[in-house]
Scaffold this motif. Sequence first.
Motif, short mmCIF file in Angstrom:
data_model
loop_
_atom_site.label_atom_id
_atom_site.label_comp_id
_atom_site.label_asym_id
_atom_site.label_seq_id
_atom_site.Cartn_x
_atom_site.Cartn_y
_atom_site.Cartn_z
N LEU A 63 1.07 -1.26 -0.06
CA LEU A 63 0.04 -0.11 -0.24
C LEU A 63 0.87 0.95 -0.03
N LEU A 64 1.46 1.60 -1.35
CA LEU A 64 1.55 3.22 -1.25
C LEU A 64 3.45 2.74 -0.75
N GLY A 65 3.73 1.47 -0.95
CA GLY A 65 5.02 1.74 -0.34
C GLY A 65 5.00 0.59 1.28
N GLU A 66 4.11 0.85 2.16
CA GLU A 66 4.27 0.17 2.91
C GLU A 66 3.73 -1.00 3.41
N ASP A 67 3.81 -2.14 4.16
CA ASP A 67 2.96 -3.28 4.48
C ASP A 67 1.76 -3.01 4.66
N ALA A 68 0.87 -3.50 4.10
CA ALA A 68 -0.21 -3.52 4.04
C ALA A 68 -1.24 -4.63 4.43
N MET A 69 -2.55 -4.96 4.65
CA MET A 69 -3.70 -6.37 4.37
C MET A 69 -4.40 -5.81 4.29
#
Length: 138
Positions: free
Chosen positions: A103-109
């Motif tokens: 998600l926009l370069g960050e870890d996502a669920m």
Amino acid sequence: MNEETQKEFNTFLEKWTDTPEQNKKAFLRLRDHLAAKAGVELDFKARPGVTYSLRGVHENQKDKDLFVMADVIEDEPRWLSVCFYGEMVKDPDELGDFVPEGLLGEDAMCFDVDSWDEELLQYIEVRLDEAAESAAKG
């Protein structure tokens, strides 16, 4: 949404014919759930042929551009991918997928909705509530 974005969003919805999977209905349910939250603003980003993204941001957020991105994935039939920053939600039933830098370069669920599933939609709505509450803290 600003007026131009709202018009684009409405045109997208008008052209989307729901299928037996009822993913348009599921998308609208999640949109309505988000829209009812105090302090939450919605945005829409269209990438025709790829995805159509409904994004939720809380007016108190300072470090992130959004707290949820509900994508309509252009496929036959269309399906939904609802993603949150990993630290903003819990997944006690392990129904989501952890996506590194998703998600926009960050870890996502992320939670995929292939067809109308009342229990899954309720589960995602709880995640929406968690993420909005987290975002409201700034």
